[in-house]
Design a protein around this motif. Structure first.
Motif, short mmCIF file in Angstrom:
data_model
loop_
_atom_site.label_atom_id
_atom_site.label_comp_id
_atom_site.label_asym_id
_atom_site.label_seq_id
_atom_site.Cartn_x
_atom_site.Cartn_y
_atom_site.Cartn_z
N GLN A 1 0.89 -0.86 0.30
CA GLN A 1 -0.21 -0.03 -0.40
C GLN A 1 0.48 0.80 -0.04
O GLN A 1 0.71 2.29 -0.08
CB GLN A 1 -1.18 0.14 1.15
N GLY A 2 2.49 1.08 0.02
CA GLY A 2 3.24 2.40 0.41
C GLY A 2 2.86 3.03 1.39
O GLY A 2 3.47 4.00 1.75
N LYS A 3 2.48 2.48 2.85
CA LYS A 3 2.24 3.14 3.76
C LYS A 3 3.39 3.33 4.81
O LYS A 3 3.90 3.57 5.59
CB LYS A 3 0.94 2.25 5.11
N THR A 4 3.93 2.23 4.52
CA THR A 4 5.59 1.46 4.99
C THR A 4 6.87 0.68 3.68
O THR A 4 6.37 0.88 3.17
CB THR A 4 5.49 0.48 6.80
N SER A 5 7.47 0.90 4.63
CA SER A 5 9.31 0.34 3.83
C SER A 5 9.93 -0.40 4.16
O SER A 5 9.61 0.06 5.31
CB SER A 5 9.79 1.32 2.81
N PRO A 6 10.27 -2.12 3.72
CA PRO A 6 10.72 -2.46 3.98
C PRO A 6 12.27 -1.99 4.70
O PRO A 6 13.07 -1.07 4.74
CB PRO A 6 11.05 -3.93 2.99
N ARG A 7 12.62 -2.70 5.84
CA ARG A 7 14.24 -2.22 6.42
C ARG A 7 15.25 -2.99 5.53
O ARG A 7 15.35 -3.67 4.17
CB ARG A 7 14.08 -2.97 7.35
N GLN A 8 16.42 -2.55 5.70
CA GLN A 8 17.46 -3.50 4.66
C GLN A 8 17.01 -4.51 4.62
O GLN A 8 17.82 -4.85 3.32
CB GLN A 8 18.71 -2.28 5.35
N SER A 9 17.84 -4.77 5.50
CA SER A 9 17.42 -6.41 5.84
C SER A 9 16.34 -7.31 4.54
O SER A 9 16.63 -8.00 3.95
CB SER A 9 18.00 -7.07 7.24
N GLN A 10 15.73 -6.88 4.98
CA GLN A 10 14.55 -6.96 4.28
C GLN A 10 14.33 -6.91 2.76
O GLN A 10 14.50 -7.87 1.86
CB GLN A 10 12.67 -6.61 4.62
N LYS A 11 14.40 -5.81 2.32
CA LYS A 11 15.28 -5.24 0.64
C LYS A 11 15.96 -6.17 0.30
O LYS A 11 16.02 -6.53 -0.90
CB LYS A 11 15.76 -3.85 0.67
N GLU A 12 17.39 -6.73 1.18
CA GLU A 12 18.11 -7.66 0.19
C GLU A 12 17.53 -8.98 0.01
O GLU A 12 17.57 -9.39 -0.76
CB GLU A 12 19.50 -7.60 1.66
N ARG A 13 16.30 -9.64 1.44
CA ARG A 13 15.79 -10.45 0.77
C ARG A 13 14.87 -10.46 -0.41
O ARG A 13 14.86 -11.82 -1.16
CB ARG A 13 14.75 -10.82 1.83
N LEU A 14 14.46 -9.04 -0.09
CA LEU A 14 13.46 -9.20 -1.46
C LEU A 14 14.55 -9.04 -2.73
O LEU A 14 13.80 -9.72 -4.01
CB LEU A 14 12.49 -7.76 -1.32
N CYS A 15 15.80 -8.67 -2.80
CA CYS A 15 16.25 -8.34 -3.82
C CYS A 15 16.75 -9.91 -4.59
O CYS A 15 16.63 -10.68 -5.53
CB CYS A 15 17.50 -7.72 -3.62
#
Length: 152
Positions: free
Chosen positions: A110-124
């Motif tokens: 929804q764009g209300k929050t954004s993932p933390r760096q560690s979660q961004k790396e997992r998404l990547c």
């Protein structure tokens, strides 16, 4: 009459210079060819390093040369939705893979929050993972979850 010793010495020097000139010319050609090949190889290596750095920045957050600070992964809400749909995952399964709550994934999308760096790396990392890999990971996580529930 000229000195025979001097004439022979001059002739030997002349012939030696001629032989040296011939040998040096072939060596100069070889050196020139090798320099050209080295130049082409350097260009190829530079291109490959550039591609490798681009790949590293896209997914791992690490550079190939030295582990500097982690590269920031740029993700937005639409990108997360697109990734989830591409992998044919539900919010629940994505949350399970990333070890977060389902509600968290919903807030990201929804764009209300954004993932933390560690979660961004997992998404990547999920970007480059195949569907079979994800299926194996999900089945392993489901098995762990069932084991935890049966112990409780």
């Amino acid at each position: 009459m000229p000195d025979i010793k001097q004439v022979l010495s001059d002739e030997i020097r002349r012939l030696a210079r001629k032989e040296i000139r011939i040998a040096v010319q072939t060596l100069e050609k070889t050196v020139s060819t090798l320099r050209h090949q080295l130049s082409e190889e350097k260009k190829a290596v530079a291109l490959l390093e550039k591609r490798l750095n681009g790949m590293d920045k896209n997914c791992t957050g690490k550079s190939a040369a030295a582990p500097i600070a982690p590269v920031k992964v740029r993700l937005n809400a639409k990108g997360i939705v697109r990734l989830r749909k591409k992998l044919k995952l539900t919010q629940e399964k994505l949350a399970l893979l990333l070890d977060v709550a389902t509600h968290t994934v919903s807030l990201w999308e929804q764009g209300k929050t954004s993932p933390r760096q560690s979660q961004k790396e997992r998404l990547c990392a999920l970007r480059s993972a195949g569907k079979r890999e994800l299926k194996k990971q999900l089945s392993a996580l489901n098995a762990e979850e069932k084991a935890k529930k049966s112990q409780a």
